[in-house]
Structure formats: C-alpha cells, structure tokens
Design an enzyme around this catalytic site. Structure first.
Site, mmCIF file in Angstrom:
data_model
loop_
_atom_site.group_PDB
_atom_site.id
_atom_site.type_symbol
_atom_site.label_atom_id
_atom_site.label_comp_id
_atom_site.label_asym_id
_atom_site.label_seq_id
_atom_site.Cartn_x
_atom_site.Cartn_y
_atom_site.Cartn_z
ATOM 1 N N ARG A 61 0.812 -1.219 0.000
ATOM 2 C CA ARG A 61 0.000 0.000 0.000
ATOM 3 C C ARG A 61 0.848 1.273 0.000
ATOM 4 O O ARG A 61 0.322 2.368 -0.197
ATOM 5 C CB ARG A 61 -1.027 -0.038 1.129
ATOM 6 C CG ARG A 61 -2.180 -1.000 0.816
ATOM 7 C CD ARG A 61 -3.252 -0.955 1.880
ATOM 8 N NE ARG A 61 -2.803 -1.524 3.119
ATOM 9 C CZ ARG A 61 -2.938 -2.790 3.472
ATOM 10 N NH1 ARG A 61 -3.533 -3.644 2.638
ATOM 11 N NH2 ARG A 61 -2.505 -3.231 4.623
ATOM 12 N N GLU A 98 3.547 -10.483 15.365
ATOM 13 C CA GLU A 98 2.822 -11.143 16.460
ATOM 14 C C GLU A 98 3.064 -12.660 16.401
ATOM 15 O O GLU A 98 3.296 -13.306 17.409
ATOM 16 C CB GLU A 98 1.341 -10.819 16.329
ATOM 17 C CG GLU A 98 0.620 -10.927 17.644
ATOM 18 C CD GLU A 98 -0.834 -10.500 17.509
ATOM 19 O OE1 GLU A 98 -1.150 -9.748 16.567
ATOM 20 O OE2 GLU A 98 -1.626 -10.949 18.353
HETATM 21 P P1 AMP Z 1 2.913 -2.382 11.965
HETATM 22 O O1 AMP Z 1 4.188 -3.006 11.522
HETATM 23 O O2 AMP Z 1 2.291 -3.050 13.153
HETATM 24 O O3 AMP Z 1 3.046 -0.874 12.184
HETATM 25 O O4 AMP Z 1 1.852 -2.620 10.797
HETATM 26 C C1 AMP Z 1 1.851 -1.815 9.688
HETATM 27 C C2 AMP Z 1 1.473 -2.547 8.425
HETATM 28 O O5 AMP Z 1 0.348 -3.412 8.632
HETATM 29 C C3 AMP Z 1 1.066 -1.539 7.381
HETATM 30 O O6 AMP Z 1 1.708 -1.920 6.172
HETATM 31 C C4 AMP Z 1 -0.435 -1.634 7.276
HETATM 32 O O7 AMP Z 1 -0.820 -1.657 5.939
HETATM 33 C C5 AMP Z 1 -0.824 -2.940 7.985
HETATM 34 N N1 AMP Z 1 -1.845 -2.746 9.036
HETATM 35 C C6 AMP Z 1 -1.690 -2.987 10.358
HETATM 36 N N2 AMP Z 1 -2.816 -2.739 11.052
HETATM 37 C C7 AMP Z 1 -3.718 -2.306 10.156
HETATM 38 C C8 AMP Z 1 -5.101 -1.861 10.246
HETATM 39 N N3 AMP Z 1 -5.759 -1.797 11.411
HETATM 40 N N4 AMP Z 1 -5.707 -1.474 9.113
HETATM 41 C C9 AMP Z 1 -5.051 -1.518 7.922
HETATM 42 N N5 AMP Z 1 -3.775 -1.926 7.773
HETATM 43 C C10 AMP Z 1 -3.112 -2.320 8.864
#
Ligand code: AMP
Length: 176
Positions: A61, A98
C-alpha cells in the site's frame, strides 16, 4: 488539507482480516478524484521544501501515494518488497511480528549517501514494519530519513519504536 473530510473517507472494516482487527481501508480515500487530489496536494506541501531525492514505498500500500508523491517532488521512487520479489542483489532486514518473523528487501543499488529519503507507508500500527524499513535505509547512510504515514493508530504507540532523529508525520490519526 481538510483532515476531517479525509478521515471520513477512510472505510473502517471490522474483523478483517481476523476477528478483533479494525481494518482501515484506504481504497475509499483513493477512489474519489477530489479526495485523491487533496491528499496528493497535502503530502506535496508537507515535503516540498525538504530536499527529498528518493521516496521509498513499502509493499504494497506504500506503492500508491509513494510514486505519485515522488513524481511531484521530482524525486525517484524505490520499492521495499517482500522476499524473492526484487530481481537484483538486495539488502534485507527481518523483524518480529505477532506470530513469527517477516523480512523486507531493497535493491543494493537503490540509494546512496547523497540521498534525502522519505519512507512512506499507508498506516502506522505497532511500527514494526517501518522500524525495519528505517534500519534497511540506514545501511545506505543517507543524509536524512523522513517517515510518512497516511494513517496513525495512536493507541498502539508505534512512534515510540523510532529514534528521535527520525522525523515522523501522519495525516489521519485515530485514538484507537
Ligand atoms: P505495523 O508493523 O504493526 O506498524 O503494521 C503496519 C502494516 O500493517 C502496514 O503496512 C499496514 O498496511 C498494515 N496494518 C496494520 N494494522 C492495520 C489496520 N488496522 N488497518 C489496515 N492496515 C493495517
């Protein structure tokens, strides 16, 4: 930028991809021409005076607004991808998720010490993905690294995983 309008344009999808997750769907931000223009103009205003030479987008994205912004900034665009997708020699970085670990890769010749880099992704949750991307970029020893998200889920405190010298900006912020 009309942040309220942009916030309303994001679709929340409960329980996707698994129960308990409130998925922020950015496709509803991009499909309306005026909303897309507002987002593009807003991003351009935020970064036009920073001397950005490369926008680096994270699969997948980060590949939507990333190239659009790069073109407006007269910068190049560089993809960070999942393993096995980039054809030439790569640097890689692994990070804890996770469940298990994930790896991201970038071409070894994608950046240089002369670059001012803007790292871009759609959403900041725990920050794990972007923190690994920052580590990957720092292997090139660029002049400066900026980090941008369209959406930040503030409650997950993703900002706290970054060193203070990394400048982080997000446009749409949710408390939960
Ligand atoms: P993180 O590494 O936990 O910051 O997760 C970020 C990645 O996971 C990004 O590339 C987002 O596209 C996806 N992501 C995580 N949580 C969500 C959410 N609630 N809604 C949409 N995309 C998410």
């Amino acid at each position: 930028m009309n942040i309220e309008k942009l916030t309303k344009s994001v679709r929340n999808v409960p329980d996707f991809p698994i129960p308990g997750i409130q998925f922020k769907d950015v496709t509803t931000l991009f499909k309306d021409p005026e909303t897309l223009k507002e987002l593009s103009d807003g991003l351009y205003e935020m970064y036009k005076d920073k001397g950005i030479t490369k926008v680096v987008g994270i699969e997948s994205r980060g590949f939507i607004m990333g190239p659009l912004l790069a073109e407006r900034l007269r910068a190049g665009f560089v993809p960070i991808r999942k393993p096995g997708k980039l054809p030439a020699a790569t640097h890689e970085e692994s990070y804890e998720k996770e469940y298990g670990t994930d790896t991201i890769q970038i071409h070894r010749d994608a950046l240089s010490e002369k670059d001012v880099v803007l790292l871009h992704d759609d959403l900041l949750a725990t920050g794990g993905t972007m923190a690994a991307a920052v580590k990957l970029i720092k292997k090139f020893n660029p002049k400066k690294v900026y980090v941008n998200f369209l959406i930040e889920l503030k409650d997950l405190k993703g900002r706290e995983v970054f060193d203070p010298e990394v400048e982080i900006e997000s446009i749409i912020r949710y408390d939960i």
